[in-house]
Design an enzyme around this catalytic site. Structure first.
Site, mmCIF file in Angstrom:
data_model
loop_
_atom_site.group_PDB
_atom_site.id
_atom_site.type_symbol
_atom_site.label_atom_id
_atom_site.label_comp_id
_atom_site.label_asym_id
_atom_site.label_seq_id
_atom_site.Cartn_x
_atom_site.Cartn_y
_atom_site.Cartn_z
ATOM 1 C CG ASP A 19 7.466 -0.516 -1.745
ATOM 2 O OD1 ASP A 19 7.981 -1.489 -1.158
ATOM 3 O OD2 ASP A 19 7.914 0.641 -1.688
ATOM 4 C CG ASP A 23 12.198 -1.197 -1.780
ATOM 5 O OD1 ASP A 23 11.019 -1.142 -2.199
ATOM 6 O OD2 ASP A 23 12.899 -2.227 -1.858
ATOM 7 C CG ASP A 27 7.579 -5.608 -1.156
ATOM 8 O OD1 ASP A 27 6.390 -5.833 -0.873
ATOM 9 O OD2 ASP A 27 8.215 -4.634 -0.687
ATOM 10 C CG ASP A 96 6.826 -15.779 -15.625
ATOM 11 O OD1 ASP A 96 6.876 -16.467 -16.660
ATOM 12 O OD2 ASP A 96 6.324 -14.644 -15.586
ATOM 13 C CG ASP A 187 9.769 -15.855 -20.747
ATOM 14 O OD1 ASP A 187 8.880 -14.998 -20.871
ATOM 15 O OD2 ASP A 187 10.939 -15.699 -21.156
ATOM 16 C CD GLU A 230 6.052 -15.291 -23.717
ATOM 17 O OE1 GLU A 230 5.786 -14.085 -23.865
ATOM 18 O OE2 GLU A 230 7.131 -15.701 -23.232
ATOM 19 C CG HIS A 303 5.181 -9.295 -18.483
ATOM 20 N ND1 HIS A 303 4.425 -10.434 -18.738
ATOM 21 C CD2 HIS A 303 6.441 -9.581 -18.898
ATOM 22 C CE1 HIS A 303 5.202 -11.355 -19.277
ATOM 23 N NE2 HIS A 303 6.418 -10.865 -19.384
ATOM 24 C CG ASP A 304 6.513 -9.186 -22.520
ATOM 25 O OD1 ASP A 304 7.297 -8.479 -21.863
ATOM 26 O OD2 ASP A 304 6.660 -10.411 -22.675
#
Length: 521
Positions: A19, A23, A27, A96, A187, A230, A303-304
């Site tokens: 970050d 916040d 990012d 992605d 995806d 994927e 990430h999954d």
């Protein structure tokens, strides 16, 4: 030989990477600030998870504008700076592509003239279920009709039968390539062809036609790009078709067979012990099946998925050894390895105490549905802690400081408290760390053709303790060993003594707890 056969890809989940503005949400500016770290690791490609405008119902996989950057992540100008920074360091950028569905806040979904860009029916034509719990057909009270959403109800599925949909997607893809990106990770791309009557949405009747058309419309005439699909529920035989270069569809697929081996047949939350011979049979089948046609993608984490060292290894006393062993076994297979942020540090699953600690829609929906159905909340939480996607989404651990150096604000999801011991600053400074082990494996893939292109032979296929295989090319051979137990093991491999040159680990065929080794001759 294609360039990606000797490449290593690093996945960044921008919300959790770094970050730059305090916040509490990662990012693109944060990614820019860490490019030298990626260069030191030695990766060739960065895969950037969604950064597009989104209501964030599914953490950005619900896109409301395909050709912009969500303000929480930055601007198109910051994106261009990131792209230039990667290219200047010799790295490519893959983004992605989420085109099975959009957000319900996308202008396409809200435009009456584009109603047939989605799947609408007066009554549900089948009993499909959403992957995120509940029915896949949602009633729209305003029109009295139902729309299809295989994921969240805020993620309506696009109707790829409509040629206008396909051309709009191809035009958007060309726009990104013209901007300078180097390809796409697509995806759940094998869900785009659906047959509502027969109930088919995995690998549907027109999927090969659509992917070939996409290749012709988007990739043809451009060089050095990467197209990764994927594809849940894809078989080796289907993958041979998808990745056959002569068919011009995709370069490689993400398959899920090996990450389902510790789950029951009906649910990812029904957790079973991993049986090592089953893992060998799975990997071995894919290595053999794509040996002459196509190409494998290699991964433990993304990430999954929960953190591999917690899931398949040991995240306690032997965490460092187990993380190195898992890396050694994976990276020395034939295929393109993918490293998920923090994997190169041996990051672990997080201690989620209550359901309030979770953020992921899949976990929250499952908890609500399971508890309402009579399951014990404690039992449901136990499964979420082990298999929930939030394990991969806790912030990247940069330093031992507050919030692990991820943000100067309050992070959107709590940092794993073990960042005091597990962090990039300490790992880079320690030549024996998991980080430098990954760096060494990446160097080996770049320098030894036998790793990128050599034949694969599984050894000791029924051994419940040791994963062993050999690679060979033009008279050069490698032997790779991984001890998947917490006990010392001595193995015998016909024709090998362990006195050969040790590329990874010490000489000899004796393995310590969770130790990995690789030899060359």
């Amino acid at each position: 030989m294609s360039w990606f056969q000797s490449a290593v890809v690093y996945q960044i989940y921008p919300r959790s990477f770094a970050d730059s503005d305090g916040d509490g949400i990662g990012d693109l500016g944060g990614v820019i600030g860490r490019l030298d770290y990626l260069a030191e690791l030695g990766v060739d490609v960065v895969w950037l998870s969604p950064f597009y405008p989104s209501p964030q119902d599914d953490n950005g996989y619900d896109i409301s504008d395909y050709q912009d950057v969500d303000p929480v992540f930055g601007t198109l100008e910051v994106f261009d700076e990131l792209l230039a920074g990667l290219h200047a360091r010799g790295m490519k950028l893959v983004i992605d592509l989420v085109v099975n569905h959009t957000s319900d806040e996308h202008p396409w979904f809200r435009d009456p003239a584009k109603r047939d860009w989605y799947w609408w029916r007066k009554t549900p034509p089948n009993d499909w279920r959403s992957f995120f719990s509940g029915p896949a057909w949602e009633l729209d009270p305003e029109s009295g009709e139902y729309y299809l959403h295989l994921f969240s109800r805020k993620q309506p599925d696009l109707n790829w039968e409509n040629p206008e949909v396909r051309e709009a997607i191809y035009s958007m893809m060309r726009w990104w390539l013209d901007r300078g990106v180097d390809g796409f990770r697509m995806d759940v791309i094998n869900l785009i062809s659906k047959d509502l009557a027969t109930g088919v949405y995995f690998n549907g009747p027109r999927i090969h036609e659509f992917l070939h058309e996409m290749h012709e419309a988007v990739f043809e005439g451009r060089s050095g790009l990467l197209a990764v699909g994927e594809m849940p529920n894809v078989s080796v035989e289907e993958a041979r078709l998808y990745t056959d270069p002569a068919r011009r569809e995709v370069d490689m697929v993400f398959q899920f067979e090996h990450v389902a081996l510790d789950q029951g047949p009906d649910s990812k939350w029904d957790i079973r012990a991993l049986e090592l011979p089953a893992l060998k049979r799975s990997f071995g089948r894919w290595q053999a099946g794509l040996a002459d046609v196509g190409w494998n993608s290699l991964y433990w984490d993304n990430h999954d998925q929960p953190r591999a060292v917690s899931r398949f290894g040991d995240d306690g006393e032997h965490r460092v050894a187990a993380a190195k062993m898992l890396a050694t076994v994976l990276h020395l297979h034939r295929g393109t390895p993918y490293v998920y942020q923090g994997e190169e540090l041996g990051m672990t699953n997080a201690p989620f105490n209550t359901i309030e600690d979770f953020r992921d829609i899949e976990s929250l929906n499952h908890y609500a549905e399971a508890v309402e159905g009579g399951a014990s909340p404690d039992d449901v939480l136990l499964a979420l802690r082990k298999m929930g996607r939030d394990n991969a989404r806790t912030p990247m651990q940069w330093t031992s400081a507050r919030h692990a150096g991820f943000t100067s604000g309050e992070p959107w999801i709590p940092v794993n408290p073990n960042h005091a011991a597990i962090n990039a600053e300490a790992a880079v400074a320690d030549p024996d760390s998991v980080f430098h082990h990954y760096r060494r494996l990446i160097e080996l893939r770049h320098s030894l053709p036998v790793i990128a292109r050599g034949d694969f032979t599984m050894r000791l296929p029924d051994d419940e303790r040791v994963y062993a295989f050999t690679r060979s090319l033009d008279g050069e051979e490698l032997l790779v060993l991984g001890n998947f137990t917490g006990d010392p093991v001595v193995v015998e491999i016909e024709g090998w003594t362990g006195a050969e040159e040790a590329l990874i680990g010490s000489p000899g065929l004796a393995l310590g707890p969770w130790e990995g080794k690789a030899f060359r001759r």
